[in-house]
Design a protein around this motif. Sequence first.
Motif, mmCIF file in Angstrom:
data_model
loop_
_atom_site.group_PDB
_atom_site.id
_atom_site.type_symbol
_atom_site.label_atom_id
_atom_site.label_comp_id
_atom_site.label_asym_id
_atom_site.label_seq_id
_atom_site.Cartn_x
_atom_site.Cartn_y
_atom_site.Cartn_z
ATOM 1 N N PHE A 167 10.259 44.419 2.028
ATOM 2 C CA PHE A 167 9.121 43.499 2.170
ATOM 3 C C PHE A 167 8.051 44.112 3.069
ATOM 4 C CE2 PHE A 167 6.908 39.973 4.276
ATOM 5 C CZ PHE A 167 6.506 39.217 3.182
ATOM 6 N N THR A 223 4.192 45.097 1.831
ATOM 7 C CA THR A 223 3.156 44.163 2.288
ATOM 8 C C THR A 223 2.468 44.609 3.570
ATOM 9 O OG1 THR A 223 4.669 42.811 3.635
ATOM 10 C CG2 THR A 223 4.432 42.222 1.287
ATOM 11 N N ALA A 239 6.369 35.444 0.556
ATOM 12 C CA ALA A 239 4.968 35.878 0.685
ATOM 13 C C ALA A 239 4.096 34.719 1.150
ATOM 14 C CB ALA A 239 4.473 36.431 -0.651
ATOM 15 N N VAL A 244 0.716 36.079 2.463
ATOM 16 C CA VAL A 244 0.529 37.254 1.617
ATOM 17 C C VAL A 244 0.315 36.777 0.179
ATOM 18 C CG1 VAL A 244 1.653 39.301 0.643
ATOM 19 C CG2 VAL A 244 1.900 38.776 3.074
ATOM 20 N N TYR A 253 0.697 36.671 -3.588
ATOM 21 C CA TYR A 253 1.718 37.131 -4.539
ATOM 22 C C TYR A 253 1.096 37.322 -5.914
ATOM 23 C CZ TYR A 253 5.665 37.139 -7.732
ATOM 24 O OH TYR A 253 6.558 37.490 -8.707
ATOM 25 N N LEU A 277 2.627 42.952 -6.993
ATOM 26 C CA LEU A 277 3.413 42.939 -5.756
ATOM 27 C C LEU A 277 4.904 42.910 -6.082
ATOM 28 C CD1 LEU A 277 3.477 42.747 -2.636
ATOM 29 C CD2 LEU A 277 3.556 40.252 -2.916
#
Length: 222
Positions: free
Chosen positions: A28, A32, A55, A60, A62, A66
Amino acid sequence: MPELVLWDIDHTLMATRGLGGELWGEAFEQVTGVALREQASVTGATERVILKETARLHDVVYDETLFTRFADALGDVHVRRAAEMRKRGHALPGAGAVLAALADQGVRQSVVTGNVRRAAEVKLAVFGLNAYVRLDEGAYGEDGEGRPELLRAALERANVSPDGAVFLGDTPADVAGGREAGVRVVAVATGRTSASDLHAAGAHIVLEGLSHTDRVLAAIGA
């Protein structure tokens, strides 16, 4: 015996004793650039859903790109730390014996798992279970968000009808997915869900574990 036996992996066939979460967090952060503070619930969920929800918890964005990058990173970290998994984790008692007994009877076996495929392959190989399953007839985290979708994908790949298959898993999501896909479910209380809760979820048969090979074979062939 059914034509096809499908297995969940985590807490059904094996346990990674906390290493799985570490590998997930490493992948992860790699894709990210954000350190993992909190992971969404993993019980019975697929990697696609876990990533999407995690996420969101980290603000974050998505998307499928990703997920593809994450799946590659997660596979890589499993390969890189396979020896550590062998030391820290273990196949659950009786798992290898049951898979071997089914193979001796000519029963086709594969996996239906929320893991991405390369991670699943590493886990099975590390604990010596890969020789018994036809990986190309399984379904993985790349194949969808829910167990019913994954089970239907596996059945299609194996060219087996739902009534010709049995699915073994350890969560209510496994049970619900099997029932929705029309597959008989043998649940094992080897994870975080009790036998009574698995019965309540609608499992056709519930076992305490896989240690008694004859008992497991009888349940699969019932």
